[in-house]
Design an enzyme around this catalytic site. Structure first.
Site, PDB file in Angstrom:
ATOM      1  N   ASP A  96      43.903  27.502 -14.729  1.00 28.95           N
ATOM      2  CA  ASP A  96      43.296  28.817 -14.471  1.00 28.95           C
ATOM      3  C   ASP A  96      42.761  29.402 -15.776  1.00 28.95           C
ATOM      4  OD1 ASP A  96      45.088  28.232 -12.322  1.00 28.95           O
ATOM      5  OD2 ASP A  96      45.142  30.342 -11.772  1.00 28.95           O
ATOM      6  N   LYS A 107      43.127  35.398  -1.302  1.00 27.70           N
ATOM      7  CA  LYS A 107      44.158  34.656  -0.574  1.00 27.70           C
ATOM      8  C   LYS A 107      45.493  35.376  -0.689  1.00 27.70           C
ATOM      9  CE  LYS A 107      44.929  31.249  -4.261  1.00 27.70           C
ATOM     10  NZ  LYS A 107      45.290  29.889  -4.635  1.00 27.70           N
ATOM     11  N   ASP A 140      40.597  25.093 -12.030  1.00 29.02           N
ATOM     12  CA  ASP A 140      41.294  25.983 -11.094  1.00 29.02           C
ATOM     13  C   ASP A 140      40.575  27.331 -11.104  1.00 29.02           C
ATOM     14  OD1 ASP A 140      43.229  27.277  -9.431  1.00 29.02           O
ATOM     15  OD2 ASP A 140      44.771  25.902 -10.106  1.00 29.02           O
ATOM     16  N   ASP A 141      41.264  28.426 -10.762  1.00 31.23           N
ATOM     17  CA  ASP A 141      40.568  29.704 -10.677  1.00 31.23           C
ATOM     18  C   ASP A 141      39.888  30.076 -11.991  1.00 31.23           C
ATOM     19  OD1 ASP A 141      41.318  30.459  -7.987  1.00 31.23           O
ATOM     20  OD2 ASP A 141      43.341  30.772  -8.745  1.00 31.23           O
ATOM     21  N   HIS A 151      37.853  26.702  -9.068  1.00 30.87           N
ATOM     22  CA  HIS A 151      38.105  27.166  -7.707  1.00 30.87           C
ATOM     23  C   HIS A 151      37.487  28.522  -7.406  1.00 30.87           C
ATOM     24  CE1 HIS A 151      41.894  24.357  -7.399  1.00 30.87           C
ATOM     25  NE2 HIS A 151      40.755  23.697  -7.548  1.00 30.87           N
ATOM     26  N   ARG A 179      37.010  34.352  -3.405  1.00 27.39           N
ATOM     27  CA  ARG A 179      38.036  34.278  -2.366  1.00 27.39           C
ATOM     28  C   ARG A 179      39.137  35.323  -2.543  1.00 27.39           C
ATOM     29  NH1 ARG A 179      41.796  28.875  -3.431  1.00 27.39           N
ATOM     30  NH2 ARG A 179      41.950  29.110  -5.681  1.00 27.39           N
TER      31      ARG A 179
END
Ligand SMILES: *[C@@H]1O[C@H](CO)[C@@H](O)[C@H](O)[C@H]1NC(C)=O
Ligand SMILES: *[C@@H]1O[C@H](CO)[C@@H](O)[C@H](O)[C@H]1NC(C)=O
Ligand SMILES: *[C@@H]1O[C@H](CO)[C@@H](O)[C@H](O)[C@H]1NC(C)=O
Ligand SMILES: *[C@@H]1O[C@H](CO)[C@@H](O)[C@H](O)[C@H]1NC(C)=O
Ligand SMILES: *[C@@H]1O[C@H](CO)[C@@H](O)[C@H](O)[C@H]1NC(C)=O
Ligand SMILES: *[C@@H]1O[C@H](CO)[C@@H](O)[C@H](O)[C@H]1NC(C)=O
Ligand SMILES: *[C@@H]1O[C@H](CO)[C@@H](O)[C@H](O)[C@H]1NC(C)=O
Ligand SMILES: *[C@@H]1O[C@H](CO)[C@@H](O)[C@H](O)[C@H]1NC(C)=O
Ligand SMILES: *[C@@H]1O[C@H](CO)[C@@H](O)[C@H](O)[C@H]1NC(C)=O
Ligand SMILES: *[C@@H]1O[C@H](CO)[C@@H](O)[C@H](O)[C@H]1NC(C)=O
Length: 343
Positions: free
Chosen positions: A186, A264, A207-208, A229, A262
């Site tokens: 991340d 989540k 990742d993020d 991501h 996103r």
């Protein structure tokens, strides 16, 4: 490629358009000090006596943090190559806290995490324990400018329990992780923080690009995110603070990533997501979801496909989002429990 262009959806989501003391102050107290070499032995003395700390070509010993905590009214400048010995531990490799602290990376500096030493495709889900690279924690009134990160072992920049801080011009280059087993790398991770302004971030990772787990009045602008991501709120839930309020993610580009944007939330958890705007976001070559909002998140096992309703999502606005999702991907996917989303 399919095209997302001015999609209009439902209630919540509206997609519209060393130390040498080199300067002495009047009091005779050192005002500028350099930490360099391969030991932290001089660090405490420098922290207690210097208002301009320079960290230059430092190799931090294995298993130790470069601990720049408990300082105030101080500027810190990083120069040259800051590297770290190898140890399997949680880190962080660099930790900064205090009030009125400005942090600047000079042209040509780098925090070289040499992440490949730990990478095993398992990230924080298994394998060897990997340290976080750089954490700002309990930092108040701080300005952070131009930091260059190379090959973070896992999470790169954490902003935890900070208030009134600005972070400009961070570059995270974890491209090597694409082929050498980087995972959970991340880029920017925010928890428990308020009034945070992050601008002009460039990220290549796995990742993020952004993950906001909790906090209030968080701004993320002019980012370029590649390979990861996407820009995320979450996961939210299953921590001590699970409230996300007023997050503004604007004027950014996400390419070659699993997701564009996103939200989540963790299955069966409680919390709140309120006042999120995504505006002026361009996506290219997104492989899974352009816009994703899911209320069934579980790290392990995989998402249940069955959203729960303990984390209301209120007042989310998505405007001017455009770009392309791969044919096998989905432009917009919303999986939220009945009544979870509202204005
Ligand atoms: C940090 O930067 C801010 C804004 O540029 C400035 O107001 C403040 O005085 C600086 N603080 C230090 C310790 O240099
Ligand atoms: C930084 O220093 C380490 C340790 O000397 C070295 O292995 C690494 O290659 C250097 N990184 C860069 C980008 O020069
Ligand atoms: C943050 O800034 C606001 C507005 O300037 C100020 O009222 C508040 O005390 C600051 N909070 C902290 C923790 O520094
Ligand atoms: C954005 O960040 C990069 C990398 O730190 C820097 O070179 C550039 O000048 C910054 N741009 C602006 C407008 O601040
Ligand atoms: C730090 O933030 C966490 C949320 O991430 C919160 O639970 C905790 O109470 C905060 N700690 C302090 C001392 O503010
Ligand atoms: C939208 O964001 C891009 C950067 O991705 C920027 O160049 C452009 O100026 C922004 N548009 C507006 C209207 O602010
Ligand atoms: C699209 O993104 C994937 C990563 O998700 C990357 O491997 C691929 O090279 C990209 N394709 C193009 C045309 O850039
Ligand atoms: C979710 O909560 C329900 C009711 O408390 C419980 O029966 C179930 O085991 C929980 N599921 C998971 C995956 O935690
Ligand atoms: C919705 O969120 C925006 C910020 O994103 C905030 O300014 C506004 O007050 C919120 N509206 C409501 C009704 O909460
Ligand atoms: C919830 O937290 C526990 C303890 O930190 C962790 O083991 C578990 O994986 C978490 N569950 C989810 C869904 O994140």
């Amino acid at each position: 490629m399919k095209s997302i262009f001015k999609v209009l959806i439902g209630l919540v989501v509206v997609v519209v358009a060393a130390s040498e003391n080199d300067v002495s102050g009047p009091s005779g107290r050192a005002t500028s000090c350099i930490l360099t070499g391969n030991s932290l032995d001089q660090l405490n003395e420098i922290k207690s006596s210097c208002k301009n700390i320079v960290v230059q070509n430092l190799r931090v010993p294995a298993g130790k943090s470069l601990d720049l905590t408990g300082i105030s009214d101080t500027s810190i400048t990083f120069k040259g190559n800051i590297s770290f010995g190898y140890a399997e531990w949680k880190g962080p490799l660099v930790l900064i806290s205090g009030s009125n602290v400005n942090v600047t990376g000079e042209n040509g500096h780098v925090f070289d995490g040499q992440g490949a030493r730990w990478w095993d495709n398992l990230g924080s889900n298994g394998g060897v324990q990997k340290p976080r690279l750089f954490k700002l924690r309990y930092l108040y009134q701080g300005v952070v400018n131009h930091l260059n990160f190379l090959n973070s072992p896992r999470h790169c920049l954490a902003i935890h329990n900070c208030t009134n801080i600005t972070v400009n011009g961070v570059v995270m280059n974890n491209k090597d992780g694409d082929t050498q087993g980087g995972h959970n790398t991340d880029a920017v991770n925010v928890k428990g923080s308020e009034n945070v302004f992050i601008k002009n971030t460039t990220v290549y990772n796995q990742d993020d690009c952004l993950a906001v787990r909790s906090g209030k009045n968080i701004h993320f602008e002019q980012a370029f995110c590649s390979g990861g991501h996407g820009m995320s709120i979450g996961s939210v839930g299953n921590r001590t603070n699970n409230v996300v309020e007023d997050v503004h993610i604007t004027d950014s580009v996400v390419v070659d990533s699993d997701n564009g944007i996103r939200i989540k939330t963790v299955y069966n958890a409680t919390g709140l997501v309120s006042g999120v705007t995504y505006n002026n976001i361009t996506m290219r070559n997104i492989s899974k979801f352009g816009i994703l909002m899911r209320g069934d998140y579980l790290n392990q096992p995989r998402p249940t496909g069955n959203p729960s309703n303990g984390i209301p999502i209120r007042n989310v606005t998505v405007t001017n989002v455009r770009g392309t999702v791969q044919t096998k991907g989905t432009n917009v996917y919303i999986l939220l429990g009945q009544g979870v989303a509202s204005m």
